[in-house]
Structure formats: structure tokens, C-alpha cells
Design a protein around this motif. Structure first.
Motif, PDB file in Angstrom:
ATOM      1  N   PRO A 163      10.960  -4.347   6.766  1.00  0.00           N
ATOM      2  CA  PRO A 163      12.085  -3.421   6.548  1.00  0.00           C
ATOM      3  C   PRO A 163      13.415  -4.179   6.436  1.00  0.00           C
ATOM      4  O   PRO A 163      13.484  -5.353   6.794  1.00  0.00           O
ATOM      5  N   SER A 168      20.803  -2.233   9.431  1.00  0.00           N
ATOM      6  CA  SER A 168      19.833  -1.691  10.386  1.00  0.00           C
ATOM      7  C   SER A 168      20.502  -1.470  11.738  1.00  0.00           C
ATOM      8  O   SER A 168      21.129  -2.368  12.298  1.00  0.00           O
ATOM      9  N   PHE A 199       4.414  -0.891   8.392  1.00  0.00           N
ATOM     10  CA  PHE A 199       3.662  -1.971   7.747  1.00  0.00           C
ATOM     11  C   PHE A 199       2.364  -2.188   8.499  1.00  0.00           C
ATOM     12  O   PHE A 199       2.372  -2.265   9.736  1.00  0.00           O
ATOM     13  N   THR A 204       4.626 -10.277  13.214  1.00  0.00           N
ATOM     14  CA  THR A 204       3.968 -11.202  14.134  1.00  0.00           C
ATOM     15  C   THR A 204       4.986 -11.710  15.158  1.00  0.00           C
ATOM     16  O   THR A 204       6.171 -11.835  14.850  1.00  0.00           O
ATOM     17  N   GLN A 209       9.704 -20.141  18.942  1.00  0.00           N
ATOM     18  CA  GLN A 209      11.088 -20.605  18.826  1.00  0.00           C
ATOM     19  C   GLN A 209      11.679 -20.847  20.226  1.00  0.00           C
ATOM     20  O   GLN A 209      11.305 -20.184  21.184  1.00  0.00           O
TER      21      GLN A 209
HETATM   22  C1  HEC Z   1       5.446 -11.657   8.450  1.00  0.00           C
HETATM   23  C2  HEC Z   1       6.598 -10.899   8.037  1.00  0.00           C
HETATM   24  C3  HEC Z   1       7.783 -10.932   8.963  1.00  0.00           C
HETATM   25  C4  HEC Z   1       8.498 -12.010   9.398  1.00  0.00           C
HETATM   26  C5  HEC Z   1       8.261 -13.473   9.082  1.00  0.00           C
HETATM   27  C6  HEC Z   1       9.563 -11.509  10.225  1.00  0.00           C
HETATM   28  N1  HEC Z   1       9.493 -10.148  10.305  1.00  0.00           N
HETATM   29 FE1  HEC Z   1      10.742  -8.928  11.305  1.00  0.00          FE
HETATM   30  N2  HEC Z   1       9.620  -7.323  10.829  1.00  0.00           N
HETATM   31  C7  HEC Z   1       8.519  -7.361  10.019  1.00  0.00           C
HETATM   32  C8  HEC Z   1       7.922  -6.032   9.969  1.00  0.00           C
HETATM   33  C9  HEC Z   1       6.675  -5.663   9.178  1.00  0.00           C
HETATM   34  C10 HEC Z   1       8.714  -5.215  10.778  1.00  0.00           C
HETATM   35  C11 HEC Z   1       8.484  -3.752  11.064  1.00  0.00           C
HETATM   36  C12 HEC Z   1       7.319  -3.640  12.057  1.00  0.00           C
HETATM   37  C13 HEC Z   1       6.807  -2.219  12.194  1.00  0.00           C
HETATM   38  O1  HEC Z   1       6.229  -1.741  11.239  1.00  0.00           O
HETATM   39  O2  HEC Z   1       6.989  -1.632  13.276  1.00  0.00           O
HETATM   40  C14 HEC Z   1       9.792  -6.037  11.292  1.00  0.00           C
HETATM   41  C15 HEC Z   1      10.819  -5.595  12.098  1.00  0.00           C
HETATM   42  C16 HEC Z   1      11.911  -6.347  12.450  1.00  0.00           C
HETATM   43  C17 HEC Z   1      13.102  -5.819  13.102  1.00  0.00           C
HETATM   44  C18 HEC Z   1      13.377  -4.368  13.484  1.00  0.00           C
HETATM   45  C19 HEC Z   1      13.470  -3.485  12.273  1.00  0.00           C
HETATM   46  C20 HEC Z   1      14.653  -3.755  11.377  1.00  0.00           C
HETATM   47  O3  HEC Z   1      14.429  -3.892  10.170  1.00  0.00           O
HETATM   48  O4  HEC Z   1      15.790  -3.862  11.853  1.00  0.00           O
HETATM   49  C21 HEC Z   1      13.941  -6.880  13.286  1.00  0.00           C
HETATM   50  C22 HEC Z   1      15.304  -6.841  13.917  1.00  0.00           C
HETATM   51  C23 HEC Z   1      13.277  -8.043  12.766  1.00  0.00           C
HETATM   52  N3  HEC Z   1      12.049  -7.692  12.267  1.00  0.00           N
HETATM   53  C24 HEC Z   1      13.809  -9.320  12.795  1.00  0.00           C
HETATM   54  C25 HEC Z   1      13.147 -10.457  12.340  1.00  0.00           C
HETATM   55  C26 HEC Z   1      13.659 -11.802  12.453  1.00  0.00           C
HETATM   56  C27 HEC Z   1      15.015 -12.174  13.047  1.00  0.00           C
HETATM   57  C28 HEC Z   1      12.728 -12.640  11.936  1.00  0.00           C
HETATM   58  C29 HEC Z   1      12.749 -14.155  11.870  1.00  0.00           C
HETATM   59  C30 HEC Z   1      12.949 -14.868  13.086  1.00  0.00           C
HETATM   60  C31 HEC Z   1      11.640 -11.805  11.472  1.00  0.00           C
HETATM   61  N4  HEC Z   1      11.923 -10.497  11.738  1.00  0.00           N
HETATM   62  C32 HEC Z   1      10.513 -12.292  10.833  1.00  0.00           C
HETATM   63  C33 HEC Z   1       8.010  -8.443   9.357  1.00  0.00           C
HETATM   64  C34 HEC Z   1       8.428  -9.757   9.548  1.00  0.00           C
END
Ligand code: HEC
Length: 257
Positions: A163, A168, A199, A204, A209
């Protein structure tokens, strides 16, 4: 016939002269041997094995003294203990399902013993919440964000695997949510800026880190793509390290932004 031959006085004198010369030579010899021993003129009589051993012990002594000047035994064990501790606390990554935890395992014990974090104090607005963001922290965050960008888009615009982070309310909301998402990952439906996302694999956990890196990347996403919020401090991450190893978080477990 030699008249002196039977003179006992002359015989005794000759004997005493001889004794004197003998004593003189003996003293000179002793002096030479003594000086030789003191100045080491004669060398040691040693076997080839002894000689090789001397070289090895010499090298060993040099290495020991060189090491002693670099780090003490205590310093070395402190560093080794520190690294081992960090490795132990960075494992395991979050697990998919609680039933995957083996009862009685180290992971089960670690989770049972982990103190409940005080979310209130982590999320309380800091006294310096309005302070300008440290550019060095933003640099750390930018480097970390390369990985996040793969799913969330390099400008936080969102994509097929994550997302949006731009705009956000989660990103600019309570810090504890963001730290928990980093340490445990996230799954299940989530509403971001009025739109529901779900999703299949969720996010993951990224607990590998360091506290500084997580604080950096969270500070970065809170102050990029048009977002504006206070910096995240490494201590806020440290306070939640007990979350590592728990299953992926769900929105119900987070604080509503
Ligand atoms: C493999 C793909 C992937 C990676 C790499 C990843 N995310 Fe996400 N992230 C997601 C998904 C999918 C969700 C939503 C999960 C759900 O469906 O509840 C999410 C949700 C989030 C959210 C809350 C929702 C929003 O959009 O505000 C935050 C904040 C966030 N991630 C930060 C990070 C940060 C910072 C990193 C790197 C350090 C990171 N993510 C790396 C896939 C990823």
C-alpha cells in the motif's frame, strides 16, 4: 756433577716458582672463562629442536605482546559477548503462525519472558517533537528505503506488492505501530487513506535491521513524499525488541492512527 742438584733450598725454590706460574695460569684461565660466561662468547650448546623451539617461542611472545597492546582479554570477551547477544536478540524473525513455535523451545521461552512494552510512553509526544530532522538520520533512512521501495514504490506511491506510504495516516501516526510493523511484519486487511488493501502475503518482518536503521527508515518515510511527522528515535525501537519472533501483526493489534 751439578752442585745445585742436591741443594734442598734450590729445589724448594724451583717448586715454589712452578706453583706460582701454575697459579697464575689458573687465575688467567678462570678470568677468561668467567668473562666468557658473562659476555656469552661461547654460545649455548643446544639441539636443532631447541633452536627451532626458541624461534617459535620468540614469535609467540611477539604476537602475545602485540595483542596485549591492542585489546585486553576483558575487552575481547566483552565484544564477543556483545556480538553474540545481538545475534541472539535478532533471531528469530517473526513466524507465520503461533502454532509454529515449538513448546519449550528458546523461542517460546523468549516470547514468554519478553516484557510487555509500554506503548503509552513510546507514543507520547517527545519534548523535541518539533525539532528539525537530522539529515544524517535521513541518509540512513534513505539507504534502508531502497528495500521498502520495491513494494511500496520508490516515492511511497504504493504498488502491486504494497500500500502507499505517501499520505498514509499510519506513517505519520503512532510510532509504536511503525516499529511493530518493522519487527513483526503485517497481514490482513488495512485501510490506508480511505482505501482498503489486503495483500495475500502481507509484509514480511524486517527485524534484521539495527535499531538505528529502523529509526532512520521510519524517520525517512515520516518526512518524505509530502509526509511530515516527528523523528523516530532508536530507543523507541529498542523498547519494542521483545516483539521480534511474534507472528505477523494484524491491524487489530495496532493502535488506531
Ligand atoms: C515485500 C514487500 C514489502 C516490503 C519490502 C516492505 N513492505 Fe511495508 N507493507 C507491505 C504490505 C503488503 C503491507 C500491507 C500489509 C497488510 O496487508 O496488512 C505493508 C504495510 C506497511 C505499512 C503500513 C501501511 C501503510 O501503507 O502505511 C508501513 C508503514 C510499511 N509497510 C512500511 C514499510 C517500510 C518502512 C519498509 C522498509 C523498511 C517496508 N514497509 C517494506 C509490503 C512490504
Amino acid at each position: 756433577m751439578d752442585p745445585t742438584r742436591d741443594n734442598p733450598l734450590i729445589r724448594i725454590k724451583a717448586f715454589i716458582d712452578g706453583l706460582g706460574i701454575f697459579t697464575l695460569f689458573a687465575v688467567i684461565l678462570l678470568l677468561i672463562v668467567g668473562a666468557g660466561a658473562i659476555f656469552g662468547w661461547f654460545g649455548k650448546t643446544e639441539t636443532p629442536e631447541d633452536a627451532a623451539g626458541d624461534i617459535r617461542y620468540g614469535i609467540r611472545k611477539e604476537i602475545d605482546s602485540a595483542q596485549a597492546t591492542v585489546l585486553t582479554k576483558e575487552q575481547i570477551s566483552a565484544v564477543v559477548g556483545d556480538v553474540a547477544g545481538k545475534l541472539a536478540s535478532s533471531k528469530p524473525l517473526a513466524i507465520e503462525k503461533p502454532e509454529q513455535i515449538v513448546p519449550g523451545s528458546d523461542t517460546a521461552k523468549k516470547l514468554a519472558e519478553a516484557p510487555a512494552a509500554d506503548l503509552g510512553s513510546i507514543d507520547a509526544p517527545a519534548a523535541d517533537a518539533d525539532a528539525p530532522i537530522d539529515p544524517a538520520v535521513m541518509e540512513i533512512g534513505k539507504a534502508q528505503f531502497m528495500v521498502c521501495g520495491a513494494c511500496h514504490g520508490q516515492n511511497g506511491e504504493g504498488g502491486p506488492a504494497g500500500p502507499p506510504l505517501a499520505g498514509s495516516e499510519w506513517v505519520t501516526g503512532p510510532v509504536s505501530n511503525l516499529v511493530i510493523i518493522q519487527l513483526r511484519g503485517l497481514k490482513g486487511p488495512i485501510t490506508v487513506a480511505g482505501k482498503v488493501y489486503n495483500f495475500p502475503a502481507g509484509m514480511t518482518p524486517m527485524a534484521y535491521q539495527t535499531d538505528e536503521q529502523i529509526a532512520g527508515v521510519l524517520t525517512y518515510i515520516r518526512n518524505s513524499f509530502g509526509n511530515k511527522a516527528s523523528a523516530v528515535k532508536p530507543e523507541q525501537v529498542t523498547a519494542l525488541r521483545g516483539e521480534v519472533g511474534k507472528p505477523q501483526a494484524t491491524v487489530e493489534e495496532l493502535t488506531k492512527p
